[in-house]
Write an enzyme that holds these catalytic residues in place. Structure first.
Site, mmCIF file in Angstrom:
data_model
loop_
_atom_site.group_PDB
_atom_site.id
_atom_site.type_symbol
_atom_site.label_atom_id
_atom_site.label_comp_id
_atom_site.label_asym_id
_atom_site.label_seq_id
_atom_site.Cartn_x
_atom_site.Cartn_y
_atom_site.Cartn_z
ATOM 1 N N ASP A 8 0.844 -1.192 0.000
ATOM 2 C CA ASP A 8 0.000 0.000 0.000
ATOM 3 C C ASP A 8 0.879 1.241 0.000
ATOM 4 O O ASP A 8 1.458 1.596 1.024
ATOM 5 C CB ASP A 8 -0.889 -0.025 1.241
ATOM 6 C CG ASP A 8 -1.876 1.133 1.289
ATOM 7 O OD1 ASP A 8 -1.821 1.999 0.393
ATOM 8 O OD2 ASP A 8 -2.694 1.165 2.215
ATOM 9 N N ASP B 58 -0.831 6.203 -8.081
ATOM 10 C CA ASP B 58 -1.508 5.335 -7.121
ATOM 11 C C ASP B 58 -1.599 3.921 -7.661
ATOM 12 O O ASP B 58 -2.447 3.608 -8.494
ATOM 13 C CB ASP B 58 -2.909 5.877 -6.830
ATOM 14 C CG ASP B 58 -3.698 4.957 -5.913
ATOM 15 O OD1 ASP B 58 -3.086 4.123 -5.217
ATOM 16 O OD2 ASP B 58 -4.932 5.070 -5.894
#
Length: 490
Positions: free
Chosen positions: A96, A313
């Site tokens: 992440d 992202d």
């Protein structure tokens, strides 16, 4: 049978002096069987992610579920294995890049998945079973830090707890633990297995929303953000690794790739500076070109503000362009390919019936960033294949989605099959097209920003370390063989 170690030396290491260590983590891709999503479901899932990403609550803890696939209709995620505690136990955790905290599921967790559709065995962390585990007290900086106060709590037993809630309704509650983190490192001219350091991480006692679903359940989340709570920051503050990590996410076949706490070296890498004082990995996108021709887009469309800008992202499946850029982009691509394809609208997306190879018909696209760094996209990196139709023609659709205001987000559609370097010490991100099934070179340069020589037995040389890193599923196997034979490089 001939001994393997002479060949392992040649395959793994280059004969150079090493100053610091690189932490190596194997990267895997898992896909639930017979599980495909429609485009509107993908968009809906990304919308939930962006609600979490953009809500901007204090604490800097934002859940980026890392899902990457060359086929965006397969529910896949990138994860790695970490070892924690004494004796060490192995946990599968999502990678992440948008949050800071490493957390794993506690053995006392309620409402947590008991099985996973990814074909992995779920594990649970038990503080009582680890001889090196310690509870983090309320006086610890994790609890007293201004950026964490809204996400932390203190129990009557002086135990620092947390509660992370996300915009899609999912969340985790638990407490912070200090324990041993194990990793494989390169020091001097040797490959050192089972290196370790004490770190702070979360132990989840309750989960909600998507985190409770079994189809994509893993043991926790590995935050790779820039904050002090990330493992990257913790290890670098102790002089164990530099403040840089790299990945190469394979988009073809079964996926996988390479993840390394260090800097991947590749001659074609270009760098662009990070926008300062941002909670995410923001870059200054300045223009877009189709087949070398700049599109008529006002640069203000990409300017960074509280609710605008461009974010890298890896947790977003598709890619998102603000309306001011999306419309001229689609118009330019359509005008260039229309003589050879049949444009059509499918479920609200601009699509094309294509009889030939898309690489022969569709133009290259260039995303141009500050610092003169361009990201060249092949057609497969801005188009998605929806299947085959009349006469064997394939239906390809624009993979970029339109955003009416807000943030331009570069998801895995454009990030796949590239080396990406997140250089936090120099506040920049670099990239280069790459075959992620190939080996890479990892460099750790001498820098006062991230080294404390007292932490390691190191060479007195200040030259860069060049480490030949194979795709880490192979490297992990080689390390295991070396460790099991008790062989040491000299």
């Amino acid at each position: 049978m001939r001994p393997l170690w002479p060949f392992l030396i040649l395959a793994v290491l280059l004969p150079v002096s090493v100053v610091y260590c690189a932490t190596l983590l194997p990267l895997h891709r898992a896909f639930p069987l017979n599980h495909r999503l429609q485009l509107d479901q993908l968009r809906a899932r990304d919308r939930l992610r962006h609600a979490r990403l953009l809500q901007g609550f204090v604490g800097g803890v934002v859940d980026f579920s890392v899902q990457g696939s060359s086929d965006p209709y397969l529910v896949g995620l990138y994860f790695t294995k970490v070892k924690l505690g004494s004796p060490p136990r192995e946990f599968n955790v999502q990678i992440d890049t948008g949050s800071d905290v490493l957390w794993v599921t506690c053995s006392s967790c309620s409402n947590c998945p008991q099985s996973s559709g990814l074909g992995i065995q779920l594990n649970y962390f038990d503080t009582a079973s680890s001889s090196t585990a310690g509870l983090v007290p309320c006086s610890h900086p994790i609890c007293t830090s201004e950026i964490q106060t809204t996400a932390t709590q203190c129990s009557q037993s002086n135990q620092c707890s947390y509660s992370f809630q996300y915009g899609d309704g999912s969340g985790t509650t638990g407490y912070y633990v200090s324990d041993t983190f194990y990793f494989d490192a390169v020091v001097g001219e040797s490959l050192i297995a089972n290196s370790s350091a004490s770190i702070n991480f979360g132990c989840s006692t309750f989960q909600s929303g998507d985190l409770t679903k079994t189809d994509k359940a893993v043991d926790g989340i590995f935050g790779f953000g820039q904050g002090d709570l990330s493992v990257i920051s913790q290890l670098s503050s102790h002089g164990i690794t530099p403040r840089v990590f790299s990945h190469c996410l394979k988009g073809e076949g079964s996926g996988g790739g390479i993840l390394v706490l260090g800097e991947i070296l590749e001659p074609g890498i270009v760098y662009s500076p990070l926008v300062p004082s941002q909670p995410h990995y923001n870059l200054n996108l300045q223009s877009i070109a189709v087949n070398g021709q700049l599109l008529p887009i006002d640069p203000a469309a990409f300017a960074t503000s509280s609710n605008r800008g461009t974010i890298v992202d890896s947790g977003t499946t598709l890619a998102y362009l603000v309306e001011e850029a999306y419309d001229p982009f689609v118009s330019a691509v359509t005008a260039m390919v229309q003589p050879s394809v049949t444009p059509m609208i499918s479920k609200g997306s601009q699509c094309y019936l294509v009889s030939n190879s898309v690489s022969e018909v569709f133009p290259p696209v260039s995303l141009n960033f500050a610092g003169g760094a361009s990201m060249l996209l092949k057609p497969e990196e801005y188009l998605i294949n929806l299947g085959f139709y009349q006469g064997g023609a394939a239906l390809w659709c624009i993979g970029f989605q339109k955003v009416q205001g807000g943030v331009t987000i570069l998801g895995d559609l454009v990030l796949k099959d590239k080396v990406f370097v997140y250089d936090l010490a120099r506040q920049r991100i670099g990239w280069a097209n790459y075959d992620c099934s190939s080996s890479v070179n990892v460099s750790l340069t001498s820098s006062k920003d991230f080294i404390n020589s007292g932490q390691l037995s190191v060479s007195s040389s200040s030259r860069d370390m060049l480490f030949k890193l194979l795709p880490l599923s192979i490297t992990s196997l080689l390390m295991h063989i070396l460790a099991s034979t008790n062989f040491q490089f000299l």
